[in-house]
Design a protein around this motif. Structure first.
Motif: not given
Length: 206
Positions: A33-54
């Motif tokens: 949900t948060p904007p995807v960072a250009k550097d992958f080490k800076d990517i963050v997930f919101a709690p609601d993102d876990i189930e779609p990724f699962r």
């Protein structure tokens, strides 16, 4: 936000490796949900993102297929084990191929799927079967190979082999970005690497 988690933290929760999560994000169909960072080490997930990724991980691990075709496919284990090493867009081709194996099995012949992989943008399937049906199974493998070169390995839509400068994959227009900048000397010209290689060898002999 305090409840955001890092890519590594999300990987632990999802029991997934970082490379797989990064690839899913690069594909672009399932993203945090948060904007995807250009550097992958800076990517963050919101709690609601876990189930779609699962759910996406289950699709990429072919969990539904493995449950429905347990009579034909049992995943290898141990050192050197091989698995279903290709994109989820080819699951329909895989199921069609295994339905054909079931026909042979119903007729009393020994047959099973061992593993499969993507190579040069095409689906390669490996089987164990009785000698009497080896040629027929080979024909079905060839059909699956040909269909894979017209099917996006990410989503299953109509596609073609795409050549970047360092990789080739069979992708639709929506996912063609995965090969990077097209190589003008090969992209849209070579549509089947195996067939092209055979032509080159025949030309050298001629």
């Amino acid at each position: 936000m305090a409840d955001l988690m890092t890519l590594r933290e999300a990987a632990v929760i999802l029991d997934a490796d970082l490379v797989t999560l990064v690839h899913i994000i690069e594909v672009g169909d399932t993203v945090p949900t948060p904007p995807v960072a250009k550097d992958f080490k800076d990517i963050v997930f919101a709690p609601d993102d876990i189930e779609p990724f699962r759910a996406e991980l289950r699709r990429r691990r072919f969990e539904a297929f493995k449950a429905e075709y347990a009579d034909l496919y049992a995943e290898d284990t141990g050192p050197g084990a091989r698995h279903l090493e290709f994109g989820p867009g080819w699951e329909g081709i895989l199921r069609e191929f295994c339905d054909g194996l079931r026909d042979f099995q119903a007729a009393g012949y020994r047959t099973r799927l061992r593993w499969g992989k993507e190579k040069f943008g095409a689906l390669r399937l490996f089987t164990d079967c009785a000698d009497e049906i080896a040629a027929y199974v080979g024909e079905r493998r060839g059909i699956a190979y040909g269909k894979s070169l017209r099917t996006c390995q990410e989503c299953g839509e109509l596609a073609r082999l795409r050549f970047g400068h360092s990789i080739c994959l069979t992708l639709c227009d929506r996912h063609k970005h995965l090969v990077g900048e097209p190589d003008p000397e090969r992209d849209g010209i070579i549509l089947d690497v195996d067939a092209w290689s055979r032509q080159q060898r025949e030309g050298e002999r001629g």
